[in-house]
Design a protein around this motif. Structure first.
Motif, short mmCIF file in Angstrom:
data_model
loop_
_atom_site.label_atom_id
_atom_site.label_comp_id
_atom_site.label_asym_id
_atom_site.label_seq_id
_atom_site.Cartn_x
_atom_site.Cartn_y
_atom_site.Cartn_z
N UNK A 176 -11.03 -4.41 0.62
CA UNK A 176 -11.49 -3.43 1.73
C UNK A 176 -12.11 -3.86 3.13
N UNK A 177 -13.02 -5.41 2.59
CA UNK A 177 -13.62 -5.88 4.09
C UNK A 177 -13.14 -6.07 5.50
N UNK A 178 -12.03 -5.91 4.44
CA UNK A 178 -11.18 -7.56 5.82
C UNK A 178 -10.57 -6.32 6.84
N UNK A 179 -9.64 -4.95 6.23
CA UNK A 179 -9.22 -3.57 6.59
C UNK A 179 -10.83 -2.78 7.84
N UNK A 180 -11.75 -3.15 7.10
CA UNK A 180 -13.22 -2.38 7.68
C UNK A 180 -13.24 -2.10 8.93
N UNK A 231 -5.52 4.17 14.81
CA UNK A 231 -4.34 3.65 15.86
C UNK A 231 -5.09 2.47 15.14
N UNK A 232 -5.40 1.48 14.82
CA UNK A 232 -5.72 0.63 13.79
C UNK A 232 -4.45 0.44 12.47
N UNK A 233 -4.34 1.77 11.59
CA UNK A 233 -3.50 2.13 11.01
C UNK A 233 -2.90 1.10 10.56
N UNK A 234 -1.51 0.31 11.09
CA UNK A 234 -0.74 -0.79 10.96
C UNK A 234 -1.22 -1.63 10.54
N UNK A 235 -2.75 -2.49 11.60
CA UNK A 235 -3.09 -3.99 10.85
C UNK A 235 -4.02 -3.67 9.26
N UNK A 236 -4.53 -2.55 9.04
CA UNK A 236 -5.19 -1.66 7.76
C UNK A 236 -3.99 -2.01 6.53
N UNK A 237 -2.94 -1.63 6.71
CA UNK A 237 -1.57 -2.22 5.33
C UNK A 237 -1.46 -3.21 5.84
N UNK A 238 -0.93 -4.04 7.07
CA UNK A 238 -0.70 -5.46 6.69
C UNK A 238 -1.64 -5.96 5.81
N UNK A 239 -3.12 -6.32 6.11
CA UNK A 239 -3.99 -6.24 5.28
C UNK A 239 -3.82 -6.28 3.83
N UNK A 240 -3.74 -4.85 3.84
CA UNK A 240 -4.28 -4.47 2.21
C UNK A 240 -2.99 -4.68 1.44
N UNK A 250 -0.22 -7.76 -2.47
CA UNK A 250 0.96 -8.63 -3.02
C UNK A 250 0.34 -9.57 -4.37
N UNK A 251 -1.35 -9.87 -4.10
CA UNK A 251 -1.69 -11.53 -4.56
C UNK A 251 -1.74 -10.99 -6.36
N UNK A 252 -2.33 -9.66 -6.30
CA UNK A 252 -2.89 -9.21 -7.17
C UNK A 252 -1.53 -9.00 -8.18
N UNK A 253 -0.39 -8.25 -7.64
CA UNK A 253 1.14 -7.87 -8.39
C UNK A 253 0.75 -9.07 -8.64
N UNK A 275 1.02 -1.42 -0.27
CA UNK A 275 0.14 -0.05 -0.04
C UNK A 275 0.60 1.54 0.37
N UNK A 276 2.04 1.21 0.54
CA UNK A 276 2.94 2.33 1.06
C UNK A 276 4.06 2.55 -0.48
#
Lengths: 434, 282, 300
Positions: free
Chosen positions: A421-425, A390-399, A404-407, A207-208
């Motif tokens: 989108x669903x998993x990070x919600x 507060x949950x941003x790091x988790x959001x990034x890890x999941x995204x 990576x899978x798409x790439x 995501x970064x």
């Protein structure tokens, strides 16, 4: 009972060792001075050397305060240590925290707000920092940490390879199409074995890395930058940007595929001169200075509808449980003086958070590669930050996992974005206004 | 039989098999060693490079400047020199005692050891920290030494319990008749007879202490108290072009454990030595 | 030295002695292992962020873990790894100990060699295995390719990513090897030579004499290896894959570390730890049942 002499002597020696050992167990403990603080930082040995010299200079400047440097090399060890320390209520007095993690600490009240101290400081001036940078360290409007650097993404390039292919250096205002054309021209199967040996581009699927392209195309990473509650990659502009990014690998094959990347990471390929362009923040500079056996430089990210970049920054924070907040603040003030920042910038690793230092030779030294270091400063007006959640790091890890899978072509971009989108919600809610 | 062709083929096959095993298991060590002789700061090699070009000791000299290796080495050696004997003492006493207990107590204690064995390390990370903090011993050498008090691992107690059960009861009873107390019987009669177990426990205890990077990471904070594995761990963040330094550090950390076992197996696990030990009890 | 008149008076030390001998280990274990483990068990019944006081929430943490698909994935991966790695380690260690039991030519070198992978620091060992299983340049795929066999992507392929972990864990069998070597050395030699004189073949001697003697050691080792294997993956996974590709190498220790230390959710983190212990306990009960009645155990 028959016991031969040498064996008895040996056993006596063993017994003596045991007694000594028992005594050592009861040895006195080391005693500490009264006014002492500790500073915990991670970093590779070059950075740790810089932290050591920072601590040394503080000891000279403030002989009344003993400061101890706690170096934890690995970032994941660092988090484990910080987590245990905070839980036990005995954290270091000054800790280094990335702005994307800051909110995770701040919303639990773990950090000492620094706004008042900065205002009252005689050594530090809010206006000396790059405009907007302090906002990345505000949690609900209150400043939590003092930024140490302001890096962003750039394109490192191997000028020798470009020359050999008759290609000019990337211009300051180059575009996505320019990047793709250049990457295609520099991708080749040199020995004709059916496998690409020279790749045009290396980039980590995360995501970064994708975010600036999304913003450049007019999309958003989150649905509402002011009140985010879901990823924004489902928007059509954002999806187009992700599709363009993923196509670099899946369609154009100018980037190694999953197996090729596992066999030899893109950064290694860049260093060995078999990858021409490589996306990275400022962190690559010390290594490339030491290890690259070719002429290299940096170019800004190519632009699309607009220019945009993503902030990479760490800050000095003071845990609320500090034993001596004044001494800790004195250290932060010292670490943010132009002299101290120049020392740290000397490692090549940081883009200084103080404008004056960043525009001096401490950062722009023309005798050192990369010659175009100014691209980091030019990018600053276009830098955006991720939301302070507060949950941003988790959001990034999941995204990251989905991107990576798409790439690597394992799922479609559409499916990856939906999953992300669903998993990070749920993580957008954590630490919200509850 | 010694000269029969079949026997000779079998013997040669045996040697070949042992050499194959040796070669396979030595491969990683050789790789680490050769990687440590590559000059740091070069682009990482593509694949493996058995003989670096040029062969360089730079990684080793930079290792000494980058990590506080000297001081960490001293502390690690001191800690091991204390922890290993204490572990042997504590676990062999416990193992001997378990063997002397009546069946119900013995079973309960063996069961307890197994239950303790099942406790995963992560279960202790945080809560042991809280206990150490309450006791006020965070950042003191005690946190490195205390694990020895419970014999580092219940495995050692169990190994000793099995080991001592092989010592014929008559020998202990005879020592008792001769007026020896339990400690004397343990020390003079039983302990020498379980030498192989002691070697195994000693070597394993050494490795467990020597390579432990988690204890110093969580419970120590002063620079002066850095142990060798933690110092080597700091090298982990080196860039890939500087991995030769990491490899040099890894080798430095592995060599004492390898040497210790090399000496131990030669001195204590050779057949004549065992025969001698068993012969002595007659 | 022994005075027959005092023998009676010494009877007491023999009753008290064993408990004195046991005391350091017993007290140390209960204080440094039992107590913290119990605290973790209690934490798993709370919501605790490490800062505010823990709040008792019953089995909520377990419900959170049960609903978390990643925790399920980590459990599944860990079990798959365990089932393959532990038997390989034990059988390999036993085979090597038998092969290298008697000093012959090359035994010393081979013994030390077998020990080495167990003592190479995790980080370096992981880098070595990263190379061995390199999908394009590593020796495994070069060999497979030369033989005309398919060359898997190993760590880059979700289907095969766990295999290098199993092989790496199996190679680190040095500790089990040392223990079994010591156990073999501890079998009174006359027993085995007596069996050999009786004309029993090698296999028969092994099954009738050696194996029963080794059973207690094998039981302890299997349980220990199960517990070790459950935790061992942390560093190799960090170095080799970080849980990738797509969670196929996400094992419980990494999940625990992220849950408790990255997210400050010590409740669910502790619940995962308890889950880890339960897996270890279940496997151990299985091992004990399997070993029951076979060999020289405590029952005699």
């Amino acid at each position: 009972m028959p016991v031969d002499r040498p064996s008895r002597a040996r056993r006596a020696a063993l017994l003596a060792t045991l007694v000594l050992a028992a005594l050592a167990l009861a040895a006195p403990l080391p005693v500490r001075g009264d006014r002492s603080i500790s500073f915990m930082a991670w970093g590779d040995p070059a950075e740790l050397t810089a932290w050591s010299s920072l601590v040394e200079s503080f000891r000279t400047a403030q002989p009344g305060i003993d400061v101890e440097l706690i170096q934890v090399a690995d970032q994941s060890d660092y988090r484990q240590r910080l987590g245990a320390d905070l839980a036990a209520g005995t954290p270091a007095d000054v800790v280094l925290v990335n702005y994307r993690r800051m909110a995770g600490f701040a919303w639990r009240g773990l950090l000492l707000p620094l706004a008042d101290r900065l205002r009252a400081s005689e050594m530090m001036d809010e206006g000396a920092f790059w405009p907007g940078l302090l906002d990345a360290y505000r949690w609900r409007g209150t400043l939590q940490c003092i930024p140490q650097n302001i890096a962003s993404l750039v394109v490192y390039y191997n000028r020798d390879l470009l020359r050999a292919a008759g290609i000019a250096d990337p211009a300051d205002d180059w575009t996505w199409d320019d990047l793709l054309a250049m990457a295609k021209a520099l991708t080749a199967d040199t020995d004709g074995d059916g496998r690409t040996d020279h790749f045009g581009l290396g980039v980590e699927p995360s995501l970064m890395r994708v975010a600036p392209f999304v913003w450049q195309h007019g999309g958003e990473v989150v649905n509402d930058p002011l009140r985010p509650n879901r990823l924004g990659l489902e928007g059509s502009l954002a999806r187009e940007a992700v599709e363009w990014f993923v196509a670099l690998q899946t369609v154009h094959h100018v980037v190694p595929d999953a197996v090729e990347e596992a066999a030899e990471p893109s950064e290694d390929r860049f260093l060995r001169g078999t990858t021409a362009l490589f996306l990275n923040s400022r962190r690559g500079v010390p290594t490339y200075r030491a290890a690259a056996g070719f002429d290299w430089d940096v170019a800004p990210l190519p632009r699309d509808a607009t220019a945009a970049n993503v902030l990479h920054s760490d800050g000095f924070c003071i845990p609320a449980a500090t034993r001596d907040a004044d001494a800790a603040w004195a250290f932060v003030e010292h670490a943010t003086t132009p002299e101290a920042q120049a020392v740290v910038a000397g490692t090549g690793r940081t883009v200084p958070s103080l404008r004056a230092v960043a525009e001096s030779d401490a950062f722009l030294d023309p005798s050192l590669a990369p010659a175009r270091s100014r691209v980091w400063l030019d990018a600053i007006p276009t830098i955006r930050t991720f939301p302070i959640l507060p949950g941003w790091v988790d959001i990034e890890e999941l995204a990251d996992e989905e991107i990576e899978r798409a790439f690597y072509g394992q799922v479609s971009v559409e499916e990856a974005i939906r999953q992300a989108a669903e998993r990070t919600a749920p993580f957008f809610l954590a630490g919200g206004d509850a | 039989m010694r000269t029969s062709p079949g026997g000779r083929v079998a013997a040669a096959g045996g040697v070949a098999l042992r050499l194959l095993v040796a070669g396979l298991f030595l491969l990683p060590l050789l790789w680490v060693a050769s990687a440590s002789l590559r000059a740091p700061g070069l682009p990482p090699p593509r694949g493996v490079e058995w003989i670096p070009d040029p062969v360089s000791l730079d990684a080793w000299s930079r290792l000494l400047t980058l990590a506080p290796v000297g001081r960490a080495l001293v502390l690690s050696v001191v800690v091991a020199a204390i922890v290993v004997p204490v572990t042997i003492l504590v676990s062999s006493l416990a193992g001997f005692a378990i063997g002397r207990m009546g069946a119900p107590a013995r079973r309960t204690l063996l069961g307890l050891a197994v239950v303790l064995l099942l406790v995963p390390a992560p279960a202790l990370w945080l809560t042991r920290f809280l206990l150490y903090r309450t006791a006020g011993i965070i950042d003191t050498p005690l946190v490195l030494l205390l694990p020895a008090a419970f014999g580092l691992s219940p495995v050692f107690v169990l190994l000793y319990a099995w080991g001592f059960r092989r010592v014929p009861t008559e020998l202990i009873e005879q020592a008792r008749m001769d007026g020896a107390g339990p400690f004397r019987a343990w020390w003079s009669v039983a302990f020498p007879l379980v030498l192989p177990t002691t070697v195994a426990v000693g070597v394993l205890a050494f490795v467990a202490t020597w390579g432990d990077a988690v204890t110093p990471l969580l419970y120590l904070r002063s620079d002066e108290l850095t142990t060798l594995p933690l110092a080597i761990r700091t090298l982990q963040t080196l860039d890939r072009s500087d991995w030769p330094i990491l490899m040099a550090g890894a080798l430095l950390l592995a060599l004492p454990a390898i040497a210790l076992f090399g000496i131990a197996q030669r001195r204590f696990l050779a057949d004549d030595r065992i025969a001698e030990t068993f012969g002595r009890r007659g | 030295m022994p005075d027959p008149g005092r023998v009676a008076a010494l009877r007491d030390p023999w009753r008290r002695g064993p408990w004195l001998m046991l005391a350091p280990w017993l007290v140390g274990s209960l204080l440094l292992v039992g107590l913290p483990a119990l605290l973790t068990l209690l934490l798993s019944l709370t919501a605790y962020d490490g800062i505010s006081a823990p709040v008792f929430t019953g089995f909520d943490a377990y419900r959170i873990v049960a609903r978390d698909p990643l925790a399920g994935r980590a459990l599944e991966n860990t079990l798959l790894f365990l089932v393959a790695a532990v038997p390989l380690r034990i059988i390999g260690a036993l085979g090597l100990a038998l092969l290298l039991e008697r000093p012959r030519r090359g035994t010393g070198t081979a013994r030390v060699a077998a020990w080495i992978p167990a003592v190479i620091p995790d980080v370096a060992a992981a880098l070595v295995w990263l190379w061995i299983f390199n999908p394009l340049l590593g020796p495994v795929n070069l060999l497979l390719g030369a033989l005309g066999l398919p060359t898997p992507g190993w760590l880059a392929d979700p289907e095969t990513a766990r295999i290098p972990f199993v092989v790496m864990a199996a190679a680190g069998l040095g500790e089990g090897f040392v223990v079994l070597l010591a156990a073999l050395k501890g079998i009174p030699p006359e027993i085995r030579s007596a069996a050999a004189l009786d004309g029993a073949g090698r296999v028969a001697t092994f099954r009738a004499i050696t194996l029963p003697f080794l059973v207690p050691w094998l039981v302890v080792l299997s349980i220990r290896d199960t517990v070790v294997a459950l935790q061992w993956t942390l560093i190799p996974a960090l170095v080799m894959t970080g849980g990738d590709p797509y969670y196929s190498t996400l094992f419980l220790p990494q999940a625990i570390r992220e849950e408790a230390f990255d997210r400050f959710r010590y409740g669910p983190g502790s619940a995962l730890i308890v889950l880890l212990a339960l897996v270890a306990a279940a496997v151990s009960v299985g091992i004990l049942l399997l070993a029951r009645g076979r060999g020289v155990t405590d029952a005699d």
